[in-house]
Design an enzyme around this catalytic site. Structure first.
Site, PDB file in Angstrom:
ATOM      1  N   ASN A  82       0.827  -1.219   0.000  1.00  0.00           N
ATOM      2  CA  ASN A  82       0.000   0.000   0.000  1.00  0.00           C
ATOM      3  C   ASN A  82       0.855   1.261   0.000  1.00  0.00           C
ATOM      4  O   ASN A  82       0.647   2.175  -0.802  1.00  0.00           O
ATOM      5  CB  ASN A  82      -0.878   0.033   1.264  1.00  0.00           C
ATOM      6  CG  ASN A  82      -1.928  -1.051   1.256  1.00  0.00           C
ATOM      7  OD1 ASN A  82      -2.670  -1.194   0.297  1.00  0.00           O
ATOM      8  ND2 ASN A  82      -1.985  -1.826   2.320  1.00  0.00           N
ATOM      9  N   GLY A 118      -3.808   4.652   5.064  1.00  0.00           N
ATOM     10  CA  GLY A 118      -4.002   4.650   3.616  1.00  0.00           C
ATOM     11  C   GLY A 118      -2.679   4.929   2.923  1.00  0.00           C
ATOM     12  O   GLY A 118      -1.836   5.669   3.440  1.00  0.00           O
ATOM     13  N   LYS A 120       2.036   3.184  18.718  1.00  0.00           N
ATOM     14  CA  LYS A 120       2.104   4.620  18.418  1.00  0.00           C
ATOM     15  C   LYS A 120       2.186   5.439  19.707  1.00  0.00           C
ATOM     16  O   LYS A 120       2.906   6.437  19.778  1.00  0.00           O
ATOM     17  CB  LYS A 120       0.899   5.025  17.573  1.00  0.00           C
ATOM     18  CG  LYS A 120       0.948   4.409  16.169  1.00  0.00           C
ATOM     19  CD  LYS A 120      -0.389   4.496  15.478  1.00  0.00           C
ATOM     20  CE  LYS A 120      -0.325   3.919  14.070  1.00  0.00           C
ATOM     21  NZ  LYS A 120      -1.646   3.716  13.470  1.00  0.00           N
ATOM     22  N   LYS A 180       5.911   1.397  12.815  1.00  0.00           N
ATOM     23  CA  LYS A 180       5.715   1.706  14.244  1.00  0.00           C
ATOM     24  C   LYS A 180       5.945   0.489  15.119  1.00  0.00           C
ATOM     25  O   LYS A 180       6.434   0.605  16.238  1.00  0.00           O
ATOM     26  CB  LYS A 180       4.321   2.299  14.489  1.00  0.00           C
ATOM     27  CG  LYS A 180       3.154   1.426  14.065  1.00  0.00           C
ATOM     28  CD  LYS A 180       2.562   1.910  12.776  1.00  0.00           C
ATOM     29  CE  LYS A 180       1.796   0.820  12.081  1.00  0.00           C
ATOM     30  NZ  LYS A 180       0.720   1.303  11.254  1.00  0.00           N
ATOM     31  N   ILE A 234      -0.316  12.744   8.849  1.00  0.00           N
ATOM     32  CA  ILE A 234      -0.349  13.970   9.661  1.00  0.00           C
ATOM     33  C   ILE A 234       1.060  14.312  10.142  1.00  0.00           C
ATOM     34  O   ILE A 234       1.713  13.470  10.750  1.00  0.00           O
ATOM     35  CB  ILE A 234      -1.248  13.804  10.915  1.00  0.00           C
ATOM     36  CG1 ILE A 234      -2.648  13.334  10.525  1.00  0.00           C
ATOM     37  CG2 ILE A 234      -1.315  15.095  11.712  1.00  0.00           C
ATOM     38  CD1 ILE A 234      -3.537  13.005  11.722  1.00  0.00           C
ATOM     39  N   GLU A 237       8.335   9.904  10.413  1.00  0.00           N
ATOM     40  CA  GLU A 237       7.114  10.718  10.534  1.00  0.00           C
ATOM     41  C   GLU A 237       5.846   9.894  10.285  1.00  0.00           C
ATOM     42  O   GLU A 237       4.810  10.107  10.933  1.00  0.00           O
ATOM     43  CB  GLU A 237       7.187  11.879   9.524  1.00  0.00           C
ATOM     44  CG  GLU A 237       6.033  12.837   9.565  1.00  0.00           C
ATOM     45  CD  GLU A 237       5.899  13.551  10.915  1.00  0.00           C
ATOM     46  OE1 GLU A 237       6.757  14.377  11.228  1.00  0.00           O
ATOM     47  OE2 GLU A 237       4.937  13.258  11.640  1.00  0.00           O
TER      48      GLU A 237
HETATM   49  P1  NDP Z   1       1.748  -4.062   2.818  1.00  0.00           P
HETATM   50  O1  NDP Z   1       1.529  -5.348   3.498  1.00  0.00           O
HETATM   51  O2  NDP Z   1       0.729  -3.532   1.877  1.00  0.00           O
HETATM   52  O3  NDP Z   1       3.152  -4.099   2.039  1.00  0.00           O
HETATM   53  C1  NDP Z   1       4.279  -4.710   2.557  1.00  0.00           C
HETATM   54  C2  NDP Z   1       5.300  -4.824   1.448  1.00  0.00           C
HETATM   55  O4  NDP Z   1       6.507  -5.370   1.987  1.00  0.00           O
HETATM   56  C3  NDP Z   1       4.871  -5.755   0.323  1.00  0.00           C
HETATM   57  O5  NDP Z   1       5.258  -5.218  -0.909  1.00  0.00           O
HETATM   58  C4  NDP Z   1       5.632  -7.046   0.602  1.00  0.00           C
HETATM   59  O6  NDP Z   1       5.961  -7.779  -0.571  1.00  0.00           O
HETATM   60  C5  NDP Z   1       6.909  -6.477   1.195  1.00  0.00           C
HETATM   61  N1  NDP Z   1       7.584  -7.445   2.046  1.00  0.00           N
HETATM   62  C6  NDP Z   1       7.087  -8.095   3.128  1.00  0.00           C
HETATM   63  N2  NDP Z   1       8.028  -8.904   3.647  1.00  0.00           N
HETATM   64  C7  NDP Z   1       9.134  -8.762   2.874  1.00  0.00           C
HETATM   65  C8  NDP Z   1      10.433  -9.333   2.881  1.00  0.00           C
HETATM   66  N3  NDP Z   1      10.790 -10.229   3.802  1.00  0.00           N
HETATM   67  N4  NDP Z   1      11.328  -8.941   1.926  1.00  0.00           N
HETATM   68  C9  NDP Z   1      10.981  -8.045   0.985  1.00  0.00           C
HETATM   69  N5  NDP Z   1       9.759  -7.454   0.931  1.00  0.00           N
HETATM   70  C10 NDP Z   1       8.853  -7.822   1.862  1.00  0.00           C
HETATM   71  O7  NDP Z   1       2.029  -2.996   3.994  1.00  0.00           O
HETATM   72  P2  NDP Z   1       1.708  -1.444   3.983  1.00  0.00           P
HETATM   73  O8  NDP Z   1       2.270  -0.837   2.767  1.00  0.00           O
HETATM   74  O9  NDP Z   1       0.288  -1.209   4.326  1.00  0.00           O
HETATM   75  O10 NDP Z   1       2.531  -0.953   5.280  1.00  0.00           O
HETATM   76  C11 NDP Z   1       3.930  -0.831   5.210  1.00  0.00           C
HETATM   77  C12 NDP Z   1       4.452  -0.236   6.523  1.00  0.00           C
HETATM   78  O11 NDP Z   1       3.873   1.045   6.708  1.00  0.00           O
HETATM   79  C13 NDP Z   1       4.093  -1.033   7.777  1.00  0.00           C
HETATM   80  O12 NDP Z   1       5.138  -0.894   8.713  1.00  0.00           O
HETATM   81  C14 NDP Z   1       2.853  -0.336   8.281  1.00  0.00           C
HETATM   82  O13 NDP Z   1       2.636  -0.519   9.662  1.00  0.00           O
HETATM   83  C15 NDP Z   1       3.214   1.104   7.965  1.00  0.00           C
HETATM   84  N6  NDP Z   1       2.084   1.986   7.837  1.00  0.00           N
HETATM   85  C16 NDP Z   1       1.049   1.658   7.031  1.00  0.00           C
HETATM   86  C17 NDP Z   1      -0.023   2.500   6.878  1.00  0.00           C
HETATM   87  C18 NDP Z   1      -1.194   2.123   6.053  1.00  0.00           C
HETATM   88  O14 NDP Z   1      -2.210   2.844   6.101  1.00  0.00           O
HETATM   89  N7  NDP Z   1      -1.127   1.075   5.242  1.00  0.00           N
HETATM   90  C19 NDP Z   1      -0.071   3.779   7.592  1.00  0.00           C
HETATM   91  C20 NDP Z   1       1.105   4.062   8.393  1.00  0.00           C
HETATM   92  C21 NDP Z   1       2.142   3.186   8.508  1.00  0.00           C
HETATM   93  P3  NDP Z   1       4.822  -8.431  -1.526  1.00  0.00           P
HETATM   94  O15 NDP Z   1       4.151  -7.239  -2.162  1.00  0.00           O
HETATM   95  O16 NDP Z   1       5.574  -9.245  -2.482  1.00  0.00           O
HETATM   96  O17 NDP Z   1       3.927  -9.191  -0.598  1.00  0.00           O
HETATM   97  N1  HSE Z   2      -3.407   0.037  10.528  1.00  0.00           N
HETATM   98  C1  HSE Z   2      -3.086   1.377  10.823  1.00  0.00           C
HETATM   99  C2  HSE Z   2      -4.362   2.148  11.096  1.00  0.00           C
HETATM  100  C3  HSE Z   2      -2.362   1.994   9.666  1.00  0.00           C
HETATM  101  O1  HSE Z   2      -5.450   1.631  10.843  1.00  0.00           O
HETATM  102  O2  HSE Z   2      -4.282   3.255  11.590  1.00  0.00           O
HETATM  103  C4  HSE Z   2      -1.805   3.344   9.996  1.00  0.00           C
HETATM  104  O3  HSE Z   2      -0.757   3.253  10.914  1.00  0.00           O
END
Ligand code: NDP
Ligand code: HSE
Length: 429
Positions: A16, A305, A208, A108, A139, A132
């Site tokens: 995402n 998001g 958080k 986090k 935010i 951040e």
């Molecule tokens: P996703 O699960 O959507 O994406 C994770 C990505 O990491 C995927 O592309 C996955 O690969 C890759 N991945 C997982 N394990 C490995 C590995 N061992 N080696 C290489 N790549 C790997 O997570 P998000 O994008 O939603 O979240 C990412 C981070 O951001 C997290 O720490 C989350 O807590 C934080 N975050 C997310 C928010 C949100 O709203 N989504 C908001 C704030 C923070 P593949 O695509 O092949 O599965």
């Molecule tokens: N899963 C988290 C939430 C993503 O719903 O707020 C943002 O950190």
């Protein structure tokens, strides 16, 4: 722009947030280069499963499933970690920092469990570790807490810092959706963690809260130190009763300084409808800060998001790149140990519901228990349920320990059939 400095970026994770970051750099990269003189070029993108369909097309040859190779690639200047989870993210970030590469992360869970180790590694290497996006997604919160408010004495920070649970509570309140329906929608919209238990049981918000305590109050708090209750026990009846009494139910992270100690907790709470946090709907987050000099502040926006989170990650990336070019480093948290006040010693008002057999003398027995524990009832209402009656009451401020003992004794009363989930009432002071 021909004289921009190119900064080569290694991206760990393309889900995402990672995919949204790539898109944002493609959309805004020229403007960023014109404004800052920095051209951000994402040269390697590590993922878990190479064959997976991606919402955003990655440049040919950039995609790899060898995250370690990305971190060790000597041509990469800055590493962005958006893969999530503790390992291998921790080892990869440490390897990047040891190789003197600044790191930007949104993780986090990792920061709240291994923050001191990561901050030390960054300090040792003299490079940035920016995060951040780890609290309240898009935010700007960490920077204002760390920089703009550094000279103030903060009293309390109360925040809606989990978008998934705020979305669920909003949908249950406004559309009468079931918990499961609303959760499924939050997952489809990319708000929820890989394991949504972390959202629903308050663990994401606890991580958080630990980071907020570290950054804003300068104390060492790990996720496991944070008392956490989630929203899974909240019923549609609790929500409608709260509304009738003039409250909204919100999952709050609360960090406060009390007589040289720190109190950190996450729980659902009844917030008066007139309080600014009560009006925060859907997946929006808001963080209400009370400072001695500044007074009350509220930070509001999209806390979850891909795109909002990527906006915060990109801001950090630009900062890290600018610092790298100028040989500067942003300040790192240097938290110190402090006593974390146990939940039992904290005080608040409580909302309690009791289903009782509708007989003479029941109220006297209930009042006897509350009086024995020094818990004073502020207001009470009785609803008829046929053979039974539901007593709904809100207490004056009471110590958690006393309230717990009261509830235990109420459960033991023969006239009490069921004690509902108690909710703390906050924000009225
Ligand atoms: P996703 O699960 O959507 O994406 C994770 C990505 O990491 C995927 O592309 C996955 O690969 C890759 N991945 C997982 N394990 C490995 C590995 N061992 N080696 C290489 N790549 C790997 O997570 P998000 O994008 O939603 O979240 C990412 C981070 O951001 C997290 O720490 C989350 O807590 C934080 N975050 C997310 C928010 C949100 O709203 N989504 C908001 C704030 C923070 P593949 O695509 O092949 O599965
Ligand atoms: N899963 C988290 C939430 C993503 O719903 O707020 C943002 O950190």
């Amino acid at each position: 722009m021909t004289d921009a400095t190119t900064i080569r970026v290694g991206l760990l994770g393309c889900g995402n947030v990672g995919a949204a970051l790539l898109q944002l750099i493609a959309e805004n990269g020229d403007a960023v280069a014109a404004r800052t003189g920095l051209r951000l070029e994402v040269v390697r993108v590590a993922v878990h499963t190479l064959g997976k369909a991606r919402p955003y097309e990655v440049a040919p040859g950039a995609l790899t499933d060898d995250a370690e190779a990305v971190v060790r690639d000597p041509s990469i200047d800055v590493v962005v970690e958006v893969m999530g989870g503790r390992e291998p993210a921790r080892a990869l970030i440490l390897a990047a920092l040891d190789a003197k590469k600044p790191v930007v992360t949104a993780n986090k869970e990792l920061l709240a469990n291994a923050g001191p180790e990561l901050f030390e590694a960054a300090a040792r290497s003299g490079v940035d570790l920016l995060f951040e996006a780890a609290v309240a997604g898009g935010i700007p919160l960490i920077r204002p807490l760390r920089e703009s408010l550094a000279g103030d004495r903060l009293r309390r920070i109360m925040g809606i810092v989990n978008g998934t649970t705020n979305f669920i509570l909003t949908r249950m309140t406004e559309k009468g959706q079931s918990f499961q329906e609303a959760l499924a929608e939050a997952q489809a919209l990319g708000y929820a963690e890989r394991d949504p238990t972390a959202d629903v049981e308050g663990l994401d918000a606890a991580a958080k809260a630990a980071i907020i305590a570290t950054v804003a109050f300068g104390v060492q708090v790990a996720a496991g130190d944070v008392y956490a209750e989630g929203i899974s026990a909240i019923t549609p009846e609790d929500i409608s009763m709260a509304q009738r009494l003039g409250y909204a139910i919100k999952l709050l992270a609360i960090v406060e300084a009390i007589d040289g100690e720190i109190a950190v907790r996450v729980h659902p709470a009844m917030v008066p409808l007139a309080h600014p946090l009560a009006a925060v709907r859907e997946s929006f987050n808001a963080v209400f800060v009370e400072g001695e000099a500044v007074g009350d502040l509220m930070f509001y926006g999209r806390g979850a998001g891909g795109r909002p989170t990527a906006s915060a990650v990109l801001g950090d990336l630009i900062d890290a790149a600018a610092n790298l070019r100028q040989g500067r480093v942003a300040g790192l948290p240097r938290p110190v140990a402090a006593r974390i006040r146990p939940i039992d010693e904290l005080r608040s008002a409580f909302y309690v519901t009791l289903d009782v057999f509708d007989r003479p003398g029941v109220l006297e027995q209930v009042a006897g228990v509350t009086a024995r524990h020094g818990v004073s009832i502020w207001k009470m209402e009785q609803l008829g349920l046929g053979e039974e009656a539901r007593l709904v009451f809100v207490t004056h401020t009471a110590e958690e320990r006393a309230m717990r003992a009261t509830l235990d004794d109420l459960r033991d009363l023969e006239v009490v059939d069921r004690v509902g989930t108690p909710l703390r009432v906050v924000g009225a002071d």
